[in-house]
Design a protein around this motif. Structure first.
Motif, PDB file in Angstrom:
ATOM      1  N   ASP A  42       0.817  -1.216   0.000  1.00  0.00           N
ATOM      2  CA  ASP A  42       0.000   0.000   0.000  1.00  0.00           C
ATOM      3  C   ASP A  42       0.850   1.264   0.000  1.00  0.00           C
ATOM      4  OD1 ASP A  42      -2.190  -1.613   0.006  1.00  0.00           O
ATOM      5  OD2 ASP A  42      -2.816  -1.166   2.066  1.00  0.00           O
ATOM      6  N   SER A  43       2.069   1.164   0.491  1.00  0.00           N
ATOM      7  CA  SER A  43       2.926   2.349   0.552  1.00  0.00           C
ATOM      8  C   SER A  43       3.409   2.772  -0.827  1.00  0.00           C
ATOM      9  CB  SER A  43       4.122   2.091   1.468  1.00  0.00           C
ATOM     10  OG  SER A  43       5.003   1.131   0.916  1.00  0.00           O
ATOM     11  N   PHE A  44       3.193   1.930  -1.837  1.00  0.00           N
ATOM     12  CA  PHE A  44       3.563   2.285  -3.199  1.00  0.00           C
ATOM     13  C   PHE A  44       2.359   2.657  -4.044  1.00  0.00           C
ATOM     14  CE2 PHE A  44       7.503   0.621  -1.778  1.00  0.00           C
ATOM     15  CZ  PHE A  44       8.478   1.259  -2.546  1.00  0.00           C
ATOM     16  N   HIS A  45       1.224   2.955  -3.384  1.00  0.00           N
ATOM     17  CA  HIS A  45       0.140   3.626  -4.105  1.00  0.00           C
ATOM     18  C   HIS A  45       0.619   5.025  -4.478  1.00  0.00           C
ATOM     19  CE1 HIS A  45      -2.469   0.380  -3.430  1.00  0.00           C
ATOM     20  NE2 HIS A  45      -2.969   0.716  -2.264  1.00  0.00           N
ATOM     21  N   ARG A  46       0.093   5.532  -5.568  1.00  0.00           N
ATOM     22  CA  ARG A  46       0.507   6.854  -6.037  1.00  0.00           C
ATOM     23  C   ARG A  46      -0.149   7.982  -5.226  1.00  0.00           C
ATOM     24  NH1 ARG A  46       3.037   8.144 -10.656  1.00  0.00           N
ATOM     25  NH2 ARG A  46       2.641   6.048 -11.486  1.00  0.00           N
ATOM     26  N   TYR A  47      -1.372   7.748  -4.748  1.00  0.00           N
ATOM     27  CA  TYR A  47      -2.143   8.801  -4.090  1.00  0.00           C
ATOM     28  C   TYR A  47      -2.554   8.380  -2.683  1.00  0.00           C
ATOM     29  CZ  TYR A  47      -2.612   9.971  -9.034  1.00  0.00           C
ATOM     30  OH  TYR A  47      -2.350  10.246 -10.350  1.00  0.00           O
ATOM     31  N   ASP A  48      -2.636   9.349  -1.776  1.00  0.00           N
ATOM     32  CA  ASP A  48      -3.190   9.059  -0.466  1.00  0.00           C
ATOM     33  C   ASP A  48      -4.712   8.957  -0.584  1.00  0.00           C
ATOM     34  OD1 ASP A  48      -4.191  11.655  -0.575  1.00  0.00           O
ATOM     35  OD2 ASP A  48      -2.764  12.465   0.868  1.00  0.00           O
ATOM     36  N   ARG A  49      -5.396   8.753   0.532  1.00  0.00           N
ATOM     37  CA  ARG A  49      -6.837   8.454   0.487  1.00  0.00           C
ATOM     38  C   ARG A  49      -7.631   9.582  -0.157  1.00  0.00           C
ATOM     39  NH1 ARG A  49      -8.755   6.242   5.979  1.00  0.00           N
ATOM     40  NH2 ARG A  49      -7.368   4.550   5.258  1.00  0.00           N
ATOM     41  N   GLU A  50      -7.364  10.810   0.258  1.00  0.00           N
ATOM     42  CA  GLU A  50      -8.108  11.938  -0.304  1.00  0.00           C
ATOM     43  C   GLU A  50      -7.728  12.175  -1.762  1.00  0.00           C
ATOM     44  OE1 GLU A  50     -10.634  13.601   0.972  1.00  0.00           O
ATOM     45  OE2 GLU A  50     -10.512  12.186   2.642  1.00  0.00           O
ATOM     46  N   GLY A  51      -6.451  12.029  -2.059  1.00  0.00           N
ATOM     47  CA  GLY A  51      -6.013  12.207  -3.430  1.00  0.00           C
ATOM     48  C   GLY A  51      -6.615  11.166  -4.362  1.00  0.00           C
ATOM     49  N   MET A  52      -6.756   9.921  -3.858  1.00  0.00           N
ATOM     50  CA  MET A  52      -7.351   8.863  -4.676  1.00  0.00           C
ATOM     51  C   MET A  52      -8.823   9.152  -4.948  1.00  0.00           C
ATOM     52  SD  MET A  52      -6.595   6.145  -6.298  1.00  0.00           S
ATOM     53  CE  MET A  52      -7.327   4.667  -7.025  1.00  0.00           C
ATOM     54  N   LYS A  53      -9.536   9.642  -3.932  1.00  0.00           N
ATOM     55  CA  LYS A  53     -10.945   9.994  -4.143  1.00  0.00           C
ATOM     56  C   LYS A  53     -11.081  11.058  -5.223  1.00  0.00           C
ATOM     57  CE  LYS A  53     -12.598   8.940   0.546  1.00  0.00           C
ATOM     58  NZ  LYS A  53     -13.145   9.533   1.809  1.00  0.00           N
ATOM     59  N   GLN A  54     -10.190  12.041  -5.185  1.00  0.00           N
ATOM     60  CA  GLN A  54     -10.240  13.119  -6.168  1.00  0.00           C
ATOM     61  C   GLN A  54      -9.937  12.586  -7.571  1.00  0.00           C
ATOM     62  OE1 GLN A  54      -7.812  16.514  -5.190  1.00  0.00           O
ATOM     63  NE2 GLN A  54      -7.838  17.297  -7.291  1.00  0.00           N
ATOM     64  N   LYS A  55      -8.915  11.758  -7.695  1.00  0.00           N
ATOM     65  CA  LYS A  55      -8.550  11.208  -9.000  1.00  0.00           C
ATOM     66  C   LYS A  55      -9.644  10.301  -9.550  1.00  0.00           C
ATOM     67  CE  LYS A  55      -4.600  13.125  -9.746  1.00  0.00           C
ATOM     68  NZ  LYS A  55      -4.395  14.006 -10.935  1.00  0.00           N
ATOM     69  N   MET A  56     -10.297   9.557  -8.678  1.00  0.00           N
ATOM     70  CA  MET A  56     -11.388   8.695  -9.120  1.00  0.00           C
ATOM     71  C   MET A  56     -12.549   9.526  -9.637  1.00  0.00           C
ATOM     72  SD  MET A  56     -11.405   5.665  -6.240  1.00  0.00           S
ATOM     73  CE  MET A  56     -13.082   5.242  -6.657  1.00  0.00           C
ATOM     74  N   ALA A  57     -12.858  10.606  -8.933  1.00  0.00           N
ATOM     75  CA  ALA A  57     -13.936  11.496  -9.385  1.00  0.00           C
ATOM     76  C   ALA A  57     -13.593  12.101 -10.740  1.00  0.00           C
ATOM     77  CB  ALA A  57     -14.175  12.588  -8.347  1.00  0.00           C
ATOM     78  N   GLU A  58     -12.341  12.501 -10.919  1.00  0.00           N
ATOM     79  CA  GLU A  58     -11.916  13.059 -12.198  1.00  0.00           C
ATOM     80  C   GLU A  58     -12.013  12.020 -13.313  1.00  0.00           C
ATOM     81  OE1 GLU A  58      -7.991  14.490 -11.574  1.00  0.00           O
ATOM     82  OE2 GLU A  58      -8.607  16.137 -10.248  1.00  0.00           O
ATOM     83  N   ALA A  59     -11.623  10.769 -13.001  1.00  0.00           N
ATOM     84  CA  ALA A  59     -11.678   9.710 -14.003  1.00  0.00           C
ATOM     85  C   ALA A  59     -13.115   9.442 -14.431  1.00  0.00           C
ATOM     86  CB  ALA A  59     -11.035   8.435 -13.445  1.00  0.00           C
ATOM     87  N   VAL A  60     -14.019   9.374 -13.447  1.00  0.00           N
ATOM     88  CA  VAL A  60     -15.431   9.135 -13.758  1.00  0.00           C
ATOM     89  C   VAL A  60     -15.984  10.270 -14.612  1.00  0.00           C
ATOM     90  CG1 VAL A  60     -17.748   8.948 -12.769  1.00  0.00           C
ATOM     91  CG2 VAL A  60     -15.841   7.696 -11.742  1.00  0.00           C
ATOM     92  N   ALA A  61     -15.624  11.502 -14.280  1.00  0.00           N
ATOM     93  CA  ALA A  61     -16.098  12.655 -15.046  1.00  0.00           C
ATOM     94  C   ALA A  61     -15.625  12.606 -16.501  1.00  0.00           C
ATOM     95  CB  ALA A  61     -15.624  13.947 -14.389  1.00  0.00           C
ATOM     96  N   GLN A  62     -14.485  11.941 -16.719  1.00  0.00           N
ATOM     97  CA  GLN A  62     -13.935  11.816 -18.070  1.00  0.00           C
ATOM     98  C   GLN A  62     -14.378  10.533 -18.761  1.00  0.00           C
ATOM     99  OE1 GLN A  62      -9.716  12.183 -17.458  1.00  0.00           O
ATOM    100  NE2 GLN A  62      -9.859  14.293 -16.693  1.00  0.00           N
ATOM    101  N   GLY A  63     -15.278   9.788 -18.104  1.00  0.00           N
ATOM    102  CA  GLY A  63     -15.789   8.560 -18.689  1.00  0.00           C
ATOM    103  C   GLY A  63     -14.938   7.332 -18.457  1.00  0.00           C
ATOM    104  N   ASP A  64     -13.920   7.452 -17.573  1.00  0.00           N
ATOM    105  CA  ASP A  64     -13.054   6.319 -17.250  1.00  0.00           C
ATOM    106  C   ASP A  64     -13.613   5.616 -16.011  1.00  0.00           C
ATOM    107  OD1 ASP A  64     -11.098   4.501 -16.612  1.00  0.00           O
ATOM    108  OD2 ASP A  64      -9.503   5.976 -16.310  1.00  0.00           O
TER     109      ASP A  64
END
Length: 305
Positions: A42-64
């Motif tokens: 888990d320490s080699f995830h790119r984003y922390d918990r809040e950052g991952m939530k933000q990136k996921m929201a951005e991905a969904v908004a882009q249709g990913d």
């Protein structure tokens, strides 16, 4: 791979039970007085918990709809590959921790779901031990698995894996069944392309197979116990494995194929102790021999001077 600085990796997806396997290795290391540097996947995830939530929201908004912790875009594959390579070369490297909850975060004065700062690995160590999602991962020119001396897959049958994840995420993270189901669906693309292929690269796979009904994991009230399961142990290369000895020690076990033992699920810890203790001791003996050869070469060079 490295004779002087060996690497052991346990790989499996979220909810597979790799943490329990890590505890077995901790027991072996403690009993045999082996010093290990521990790496959390888990320490080699790119984003922390809040950052991952933000990136996921951005991905969904882009249709990913496939962006997940299982894939390369959400992980530091290159950095993990670099750590394994560097440790194999010189026994050094850097690590950090991912702080899952309040208890882990409190000593650092940080919020749960964040990373600690990068720090040097302790020195000296006898072995590097990794437990996480991507110990046998490959992506593009990155082949993390090629650095690993002993590679273990932990692979419950898929319905059992989902049951374990559902119960864990609902009990410890407060997620609803629907939220966990959404996570499973979102991860499926990366599961197929980045998690499953790892188990064809492992040296040994441990797969728990329940013998109770798990037809609908989303309504299962209980996680099948080890005693309600069989354990399938597959060796990629059975040469040198003392199957008669293992069968005599693992009562009620049998060979289902020439490279596969099936034993009662409750004997998983015993099976791992029997299988991995001699393998680890061989790695340590090889390390000592390599260090002795290096010392001899150094002494000869000094004598020439």
């Amino acid at each position: 791979m490295s004779a002087t600085h060996p690497i052991i990796a346990v790989t499996g997806s979220s909810g597979a039970g790799t943490t329990s396997v890590m505890r077995t290795f901790e027991q072996i290391f403690r009993r045999e007085s082996i010093t290990a540097a521990f790496i959390e996947g888990d320490s080699f995830h790119r984003y922390d918990r809040e950052g991952m939530k933000q990136k996921m929201a951005e991905a969904v908004a882009q249709g990913d709809t496939y962006f997940s912790h299982f894939g390369p875009d959400a992980n530091l594959f290159e950095e993990l590959d670099g750590l394994f390579r560097t440790y194999g070369e010189c026994g050094r490297g850097k690590r950090r921790r991912y702080l899952h909850d309040e208890q882990e975060a409190a000593p650092y004065g940080q919020k749960p779901g964040t990373f600690t700062e990068w720090e040097d690995l302790p020195e000296p160590t006898d072995v590097l031990f990794y437990e996480g999602l991507h110990g046998a991962a490959a992506h593009g020119d990155i082949n993390i698995w090629k650095h690993v001396d002993l590679l273990i897959g932990v692979v419950p049958v898929i319905n059992l894996e989902w049951i374990q994840k559902l119960h864990r995420d609902r009990a410890t993270r407060g997620y609803s069944t629907e939220a966990v189901a959404d996570t499973i669906l979102r991860r499926m693309h990366d599961y197929v392309h980045y998690i499953c292929p790892q188990f064809s690269r492992t040296h040994i796979n441990f797969q728990r197979v329940p013998v109770v009904d798990t037809s609908d994991p989303f309504i299962a009230r209980f996680i099948p116990t080890p005693e309600e399961s069989f354990l399938v142990i597959r060796f990629a290369n059975p040469q040198g494995i003392d199957f008669p000895y293992l069968l005599s020690m693992l009562h009620d076990s049998f060979m289902s194929r020439s490279n596969t033992i099936v034993c009662p699920g409750g004997k998983m810890d015993l099976a791992m102790q029997l299988i991995f203790t001699p393998m680890i001791l061989r790695l340590i003996e090889r390390r000592k021999e390599s260090l002795a050869r290096r010392s001899t070469r150094s002494s000869l060079k000094l004598a020439e001077v």
